[in-house]
Design an enzyme around this catalytic site. Structure first.
Site, PDB file in Angstrom:
ATOM      1  N   ASN A 100       6.693  -4.975  -6.860  1.00  0.00           N
ATOM      2  CA  ASN A 100       5.451  -5.731  -7.049  1.00  0.00           C
ATOM      3  C   ASN A 100       5.017  -5.784  -8.513  1.00  0.00           C
ATOM      4  O   ASN A 100       3.826  -5.729  -8.830  1.00  0.00           O
ATOM      5  CB  ASN A 100       4.318  -5.158  -6.184  1.00  0.00           C
ATOM      6  N   ARG A 235      12.009  -3.062   5.334  1.00  0.00           N
ATOM      7  CA  ARG A 235      11.019  -2.899   6.386  1.00  0.00           C
ATOM      8  C   ARG A 235      11.518  -3.553   7.675  1.00  0.00           C
ATOM      9  O   ARG A 235      12.486  -4.316   7.658  1.00  0.00           O
ATOM     10  CB  ARG A 235       9.693  -3.508   5.927  1.00  0.00           C
TER      11      ARG A 235
END
Length: 374
Positions: A100, A235
């Site tokens: 990020n 994920r």
């Protein structure tokens, strides 16, 4: 309660007024605003009291490892208690990352501060950040998502997700090239050599992780095994796949390599990716925002023969078909097949392939000229 400051307002305010801003409790700040400030701050702003206050925050947020944690409003005014907590957290090792845009954003701001002010403390903190990047690289050239400590699951895998590794390589490249704002750093020779080695090994890892389909190079997955280099899931809703958004960033970086690094292997990798982007393009459809029967903002795919071509974020490794996944980890064929939360909380489509394909002609001209001169 005041409204959230946006970037244009923040940069337009004079330094004297910025210095009189209320405490943190009077404003709402987001990590997105921090990234915009770091990317667009002007020299005058950087030399202002507000620019220096933010730089002090950047130094406070830096861990002893040299890295930073993600999704933090680094520019937010800090209370006394927050400063104390940051000081106490300096030695944390499990939350530093390049995910990020963490760390690379802070290093950019420090470089701008050093260029604007010449103050050695910003250069010293930046070089500690470079050491953090160098220390995190695997022997095979890849970088994990978190280090120097991670949980050993997807945090340890080679991470292209959200362009984490790509931006790390681009940062090293720009520093080595002395690109603004890094030209004033005067990197020590030993540091330059280490950074050059890291960059070259990183590119080698990029080439080795490109997914082959029927023996031909295609795109990359969001994450690859730190030992096997094979495509891996992250994920639950991020399954092993071809990831178009991250792959586009990788291809652009490869296209921008210096001529001395444009080997036949790099050429093959780029051409394979360009061919794959052409193959995977979706036509006659677009993503539409609408209000559903429950009165909530929602997304759906609609037919539109005039819509520009678009790409799904993920394509299966088995047959190169688009898929979508929920938190149960099961792939579905349609966006409408997954639940509301994931349908609206993730970028399932993008136009990244178009940006890359528009550069194909220039790339091929460059390669023809290079090969002709050899």
């Amino acid at each position: 309660m005041f409204r959230t400051l946006n970037l244009l307002l923040l940069l337009a305010l004079p330094a004297t007024l910025l210095a009189q801003m209320p405490d943190a409790d009077h404003y709402e700040y987001t990590a997105r605003e921090w990234k915009q400030i770091a990317r667009h701050a002007t020299p005058d702003f950087l030399r202002s009291s507000e620019g220096r206050r933010i730089a002090d925050n950047v130094l406070l947020w830096q861990r002893s490892s040299g890295g930073w944690t993600k999704n933090q409003p680094v520019h937010k005014p800090l209370s006394y208690d927050e400063r104390q907590q940051l000081a106490a957290d300096k030695s944390k090792t499990g939350d530093t990352t390049t995910d990020n845009d963490a760390t690379t954003t802070e290093l950019l701001y420090l470089a701008k501060m050093h260029e604007a002010t010449g103050e050695a403390r910003y250069r010293e903190a930046l070089l500690r950040g470079v050491d953090f990047l160098l220390a995190g690289q695997y022997a095979n050239g890849g970088w994990p998502q978190f280090w120097p400590e991670n949980r050993g699951d997807y945090q340890a895998r080679i991470t292209y997700n959200d362009n984490a590794m790509t931006k790390t390589l681009e940062l090293l490249r720009d520093m080595l090239d002395g690109k603004t704002p890094y030209g004033s750093l005067s990197l020590p020779e030993a540091k330059r050599n280490a950074m050059t080695d890291a960059f070259c090994r990183g590119i080698d890892c990029v080439l080795k992780t490109q997914v082959l389909w029927d023996g031909q190079p295609t795109l990359w997955c969001q994450q690859h095994g730190e030992h096997t280099l094979q495509a891996c899931g992250a994920r639950a809703f991020e399954l092993p796949s071809l990831a178009t958004s991250e792959s586009a960033g990788i291809v652009e970086m490869l296209m921008e390599l210096p001529d001395t690094m444009l080997t036949p292997e790099v050429e093959r990798a780029v051409e394979g990716a360009l061919k794959t982007f052409e193959q995977l393009a979706l036509k006659g459809m677009r993503v539409e925002n609408f209000t559903n029967d429950e009165g909530k903002a929602d997304r759906r795919v609609v037919s539109d023969v005039e819509a520009p071509r678009i790409w799904a974020r993920f394509y299966t490794l088995e047959d190169l078909k688009p898929f979508f996944s929920d938190r149960d980890g099961k792939p579905r064929k349609q966006l409408s097949d997954i639940g509301y939360e994931r349908r609206n909380g993730y970028g399932w489509y993008n136009y990244a392939g178009e940006k890359v394909l528009k550069k194909a002609a220039k790339w091929r001209k460059k390669i023809r000229k290079l090969r002709h001169s050899e």
